[in-house]
Each structure stands twice: as structure tokens, then as C-alpha cells.
Design a protein around this motif. Structure first.
Motif, PDB file in Angstrom:
ATOM      1  N   THR A  51       0.862  -0.867  -0.273  1.00 32.46           N
ATOM      2  CA  THR A  51       0.435  -0.046  -0.206  1.00 32.46           C
ATOM      3  C   THR A  51       0.846   1.500   0.261  1.00 32.46           C
ATOM      4  N   ARG A  52       1.612   1.236   0.849  1.00 32.01           N
ATOM      5  CA  ARG A  52       2.153   2.654   0.963  1.00 32.01           C
ATOM      6  C   ARG A  52       3.714   2.766  -0.418  1.00 32.01           C
ATOM      7  N   GLN A  54       2.550   1.919  -3.508  1.00 34.25           N
ATOM      8  CA  GLN A  54       1.796   2.663  -4.668  1.00 34.25           C
ATOM      9  C   GLN A  54       1.145   4.260  -4.071  1.00 34.25           C
ATOM     10  N   ARG A  55       1.050   3.988  -2.881  1.00 30.27           N
ATOM     11  CA  ARG A  55       0.906   5.734  -2.811  1.00 30.27           C
ATOM     12  C   ARG A  55       1.926   6.724  -2.963  1.00 30.27           C
ATOM     13  N   ASN A  56       3.158   6.411  -2.796  1.00 25.44           N
ATOM     14  CA  ASN A  56       4.394   7.202  -3.313  1.00 25.44           C
ATOM     15  C   ASN A  56       4.185   7.372  -4.839  1.00 25.44           C
ATOM     16  N   GLU A  58       1.553   6.590  -6.927  1.00 22.51           N
ATOM     17  CA  GLU A  58       0.595   8.141  -6.908  1.00 22.51           C
ATOM     18  C   GLU A  58       1.094   9.056  -6.583  1.00 22.51           C
ATOM     19  N   ALA A  59       1.600   9.417  -5.865  1.00 22.41           N
ATOM     20  CA  ALA A  59       1.519  10.941  -5.539  1.00 22.41           C
ATOM     21  C   ALA A  59       2.669  11.445  -6.854  1.00 22.41           C
ATOM     22  N   ASN A  92      -4.983  -3.728   0.044  1.00 17.53           N
ATOM     23  CA  ASN A  92      -4.610  -3.444  -1.351  1.00 17.53           C
ATOM     24  C   ASN A  92      -3.050  -3.712  -1.447  1.00 17.53           C
TER      25      ASN A  92
END
Length: 514
Positions: A51-52, A54-56, A58-59, A92
Motif C-alpha cells: 500500500t505505501r 502504491q501511495r508513493n 501515485e503521488a 490493497n
């Protein structure tokens, strides 16, 4: 700063991703990527993205992440030990085939305007460009050609692993050991497509040799698959594979290599991903590290006034996170090396040990993810009914559990030195509790514990790393000497101490304020 020309060496995920990011931010810059292999010749199976990560991603670039997620496979996690299975409802967690990931990243790099050159092997010295980004992997020719300049070291790990796959989707990510006549093999598997799963198998060198895999490895050319090993392991894991066979892709037994570099750049050449550093796969993938390196490098190039400042900033800002992950991965790697020693633990308690093994996850944080697993694991630790485990305030509850061993009883796991009673005190000053120094200390203690009560009080420096090392040594002492192990712990690390208690690493805690 404005860039005019950039060359990327290596067409893996890290190279393709950073090439796209740089081109998007510097549209007028000529960005060329060179990969010696043909575009569709790739090795490996699935790649996991937590998940982390994916967040990176996406940003940094929402469009490419959306395409990755669209072609990924979502799954949960499970551990199975001696017929006991426990499922983790992971939120996720996705995986994608490596070849599919490369297809996506190749498409998005070309759409951004990156020029891709496949089947071309070039060196940094040949290129007349402003910046060379060497993303050429763990065996990086760029790093090796200037090993002294980069201050490169490569440590080869003792245990062996074999990366393969199978032609069906496992029902979840799975951690499972199999005990054979030759020793224990441990598999980490996860689905990454409706008809594919990654299946990685680890074992120790002694088991590997007893099974004859030293001989099959010697018979297998570097560009071939060790079919004899795959046939043996397909039979060993037949229940988990549901009758399917393992498949290879240049699959052979390997030993993990930890790469470290004192410097990640020299002049206009910068290393990225496995070329600069590696971290054991049990804590995260090289793909994740390389793509996040690309994000950091792109940001540094955008913020700095010139190239030397940008490369200095990239390394200064990115290195602490990488070195922290490498240290965490080292602890995780050692935990997996000794995984077969813990097969006596009930599976839910073993999952607590697994999740807290490297000091990153507390019992309470794990409970947010998998409350049922934690409740069962804590009931196994305390020897009580699951209904007796509280919904919150777990730390004081874990510390308040009684302990009775060898005719001595303690009403709580949190004791004073006086309450511990007669004991030997040991200063833990080894870096690796599972390495030669740890072996020597455990041997010394096993023969030299002077008290018939068999109680040991461990103490170490009060930083977190030393405290975690102390807990790992405590686990060895408990298992190999049968001692009651207490640890002197600074109150700052109480959450880590209760995880060590619940995982069977130590028996008692003495706060330094006592």
C-alpha cells in the motif's frame, strides 16, 4: 535546473520509471534508455506492491500507477504451519507479472518521449551526455567498473533460495514450511495473475547439500533452469500446489547479495536501485526501492540549481531511508533463516513473531490489520481463552501475565532485578546475534551460566537497534539453553518489548528505571 541530455542504463522497472519522470519534468531534455536485452526477454515472475509503495507511485505519477493497478492481481496473505492455517486480511496488497509491469512502464516511457534502445550495451564512459543514470541491476557493470570510486561492497548470504512460479493462482499469498527427509524448505508464494503465482523457496546450506542440490546447481548452466530441483520441490509442496508443477525461467539456486555503496554518484554518473543498494526480498522488493529511488532523484534534479548539488541532495535525502530499510531487511533475513526453529509455535503466535520480527510493527498496529489473529496469538502466549484477551490496552495486559518456570513463579512479566532472583547478567554487544559472534556468545553462556536457576538478564545500549539485537539473542538463549531470559529495556522501547514477549523472544522485562 534545466537538463539537456540524460542517458539511462538498464531497462528494468527503475530505469524505465525514472526515464519517464525526468522526461515529464524536462520536456526539452533528450532522454535515452539503453538495455542490452531484447524488449520482451525478461526473467522472474511476479512483483508485489504494498500500500505505501502504491501511495508513493501515485503521488509521483498517477497515470502510470493507474495502469499498473488495472493489470495487477489483488490478494490476501496466509501462513500455514503443520496443518494450522491463519489468514491475514491485507488491504490493497497487489502483485503484477514482471513482464506485464515492464510492458506498462515501457509504454508510458515512450508516450512521455523517452527514446528506447534495446539490444544495445553501452558504458557510461562512452556517452556524451549531461547525466548518466545507471539502473543496471545488482551486477551493475557501471558500479563494478568504478567500484573504488563508489566504495562498493557486496556481501553474499549463506542461505539459498530459488525463484520460480506455477501455472495457477494461489488462493492467497502464502508462507509455508515443508519438512522433508533432508531438512526444511520454506516457501513464499503469491498470485499475480489468474493463472500464475510466484513461488520462492528458501533453505539452509546443509539441507541444500543433503538434497543434492549442490550437484544439480553445478550441472545447470547460468541460462538454464534446474529442472531436478523443481521436480523435487513440486513433490515436496504438492499439497500447496494442488497438483500443479513448479515452472522455471532461468531458475537456479542463488545466494542473496547485499550491495552497499559509500557513494552513489561520481562526476555525472549516479547509481539507482540494485546498482546502488539491495535489501532482502523478505522486507520489500528491489523494484519498489528502484522506483522510489527514481522519485527521489527526479525531485532532487528539479529542486537543485546544478547537477552536483542535485546528486548530493538525492543521496543525502534518500540514503537514510534506504539504510534503515537495509538494516530492517538484515534482521528480517536472519529471522527467515531461523524460521524452521519456530515451528513449535502455534500459527497465530508465529504470525505475531513474523509481523514484529524487524521492529517496524507493534502488536497494537498489527491488531488494527488482523485483530482476530492477534487475539488468538496472545491467548496462545498467555495460555488463556481468546475471550480473556482485551480489545485494547494490550501492552499492560501482555506485561501483566504471570510466568511459572522451573519451580519459580512471577506474577507479572515486568519485574525488578530483585524480583528476578539469582541470575547471570550478560552485556549484548554483538551486531548479528545469528552470526559467528552470536554463536560464540551463546556457546559461552550455554557452558558458563553459573546459577542453577538458569536465569539470564540481558542488557545492551539503549538505542532501538541494540535493543532488537538483544531480543534476538534472547530468543536463541531461550531455545538453545532453556534459560529464563529477562531483558533490561528502556521504557521508550516498551512496545518492542511486549512484541518480544508475545513472540517468545524473551520471558521477562526489567525497565531501566527499576
Amino acid at each position: 535546473m534545466e537538463l539537456r541530455s540524460v542517458a539511462v542504463l538498464g531497462g528494468g522497472p527503475g530505469g524505465l520509471y525514472v526515464a519517464r519522470l525526468v522526461k515529464l519534468r524536462h520536456p526539452e531534455c533528450a532522454v535515452d534508455l539503453y538495455e542490452q536485452s531484447p524488449p520482451h526477454q525478461t526473467f522472474g515472475f511476479g512483483v508485489g506492491l504494498a500500500t505505501r509503495t502504491q501511495r508513493n507511485l501515485e503521488a509521483a505519477d498517477p497515470a502510470s500507477l493507474a495502469a499498473i493497478v488495472e493489470r495487477s492481481f489483488q490478494h490476501e496473505m496466509a501462513m500455514e504451519v503443520r496443518g494450522q492455517r491463519s489468514l491475514l486480511p491485507v488491504d490493497n496488497l497487489i502483485a503484477i507479472g514482471r513482464s506485464t509491469l515492464l510492458d506498462v512502464l515501457r509504454q508510458y516511457a515512450e508516450e512521455a518521449g523517452v527514446r528506447l534502445h534495446y539490444g544495445e550495451r553501452v558504458s557510461a564512459a562512452e556517452l556524451d551526455v549531461e547525466l548518466v543514470i545507471a539502473a543496471d541491476g545488482v551486477s551493475s557493470a557501471t558500479r563494478e567498473e568504478a567500484a573504488d570510486a563508489f566504495g562498493a561492497t557486496v556481501d553474499t548470504h549463506e542461505s539459498l533460495y530459488l525463484w520460480c512460479g506455477t501455472d495457477f493462482a494461489l488462493p492467497s499469498a502464502l508462507f509455508v514450511p515443508v519438512e522433508t527427509e533432508h531438512g526444511t524448505f520454506v516457501a513464499h508464494g503469491y498470485p499475480y495473475a489468474p493463472d500464475r503465482s510466484t513461488f520462492l523457496v528458501e533453505t539452509d546450506e546443509e539441507t541444500w547439500r543433503r538434497a543434492g542440490f549442490d550437484l544439480t546447481t553445478a550441472r545447470t548452466r547460468f541460462d538454464q533452469t534446474d529442472e531436478e530441483s523443481l521436480a523435487y520441490l513440486s513433490a515436496a509442496f504438492k499439497d500447496e500446489l494442488e497438483g500443479h508443477s513448479l515452472i522455471g525461467n532461468r531458475t537456479r539456486w542463488l545466494q542473496f547479495r547485499t550491495v552497499r555503496c559509500a557513494r552513489w554518484h561520481q562526476r555525472n554518473v549516479v547509481l539507482l536501485g540494485d546498482a546502488a543498494h539491495t535489501a532482502h526480498y523478505s522486507i520489500g522488493s528491489g523494484t519498489k526501492l528502484a522506483m522510489e529511488d527514481g522519485i527521489a532523484l527526479d525531485a532532487a534534479l528539479a529542486a537543485a540549481p546544478d547537477l552536483p548539488t542535485a546528486l548530493d541532495r538525492y543521496e543525502t535525502e534518500r540514503r537514510p531511508a534506504v539504510e534503515h530499510l537495509q538494516d530492517t531487511a538484515r534482521r528480517s533475513m536472519r529471522w527467515w533463516d531461523t524460521f524452521p526453529d519456530r515451528l513449535d509455535l502455534p500459527v497465530d503466535q508465529l504470525l505475531i513473531a513474523y509481523m514484529t520480527r524487524a521492529g517496524k510493527v507493534s502488536v497494537d498496529r498489527f491488531a488494527v490489520l488482523a485483530d482476530d489473529v492477534v487475539r488468538r496469538g496472545l491467548s496462545q502466549y498467555a495460555g488463556c481463552a481468546v475471550s480473556d484477551v482485551p480489545d485494547d490496552a494490550r501492552t499492560p495486559w501482555i506485561l501483566s501475565r504471570p510466568l511459572a518456570r522451573d519451580g519459580k513463579a512471577w506474577p507479572s512479566r515486568l519485574v525488578s532485578v530483585e524480583e528476578l532472583g539469582v541470575h547471570d547478567e550478560v552485556v549484548v554487544d554483538v551486531r548479528d546475534p545469528w552470526g559467528p559472534e552470536g554463536d560464540a556468545l551463546v556457546k559461552q553462556l550455554a557452558t558458563g551460566i553459573g546459577q542453577p536457576a538458569g536465569r539470564v538478564l540481558l542488557r545492551a545500549e539503549d538505542d532501538l537497534g541494540s535493543t532488537l539485537t538483544m531480543f534476538d539473542l534472547g530468543e536463541r538463549l531461550r531455545r538453545e539453553t532453556g534459560s529464563v531470559v529477562a531483558a533490561r529495556v528502556d521504557e521508550r522501547w516498551t512496545e518492542n518489548a511486549v512484541a518480544a514477549l508475545a513472540s517468545g523472544r524473551i520471558d521477562l522485562v526489567v525497565h531501566t528505571t527499576f
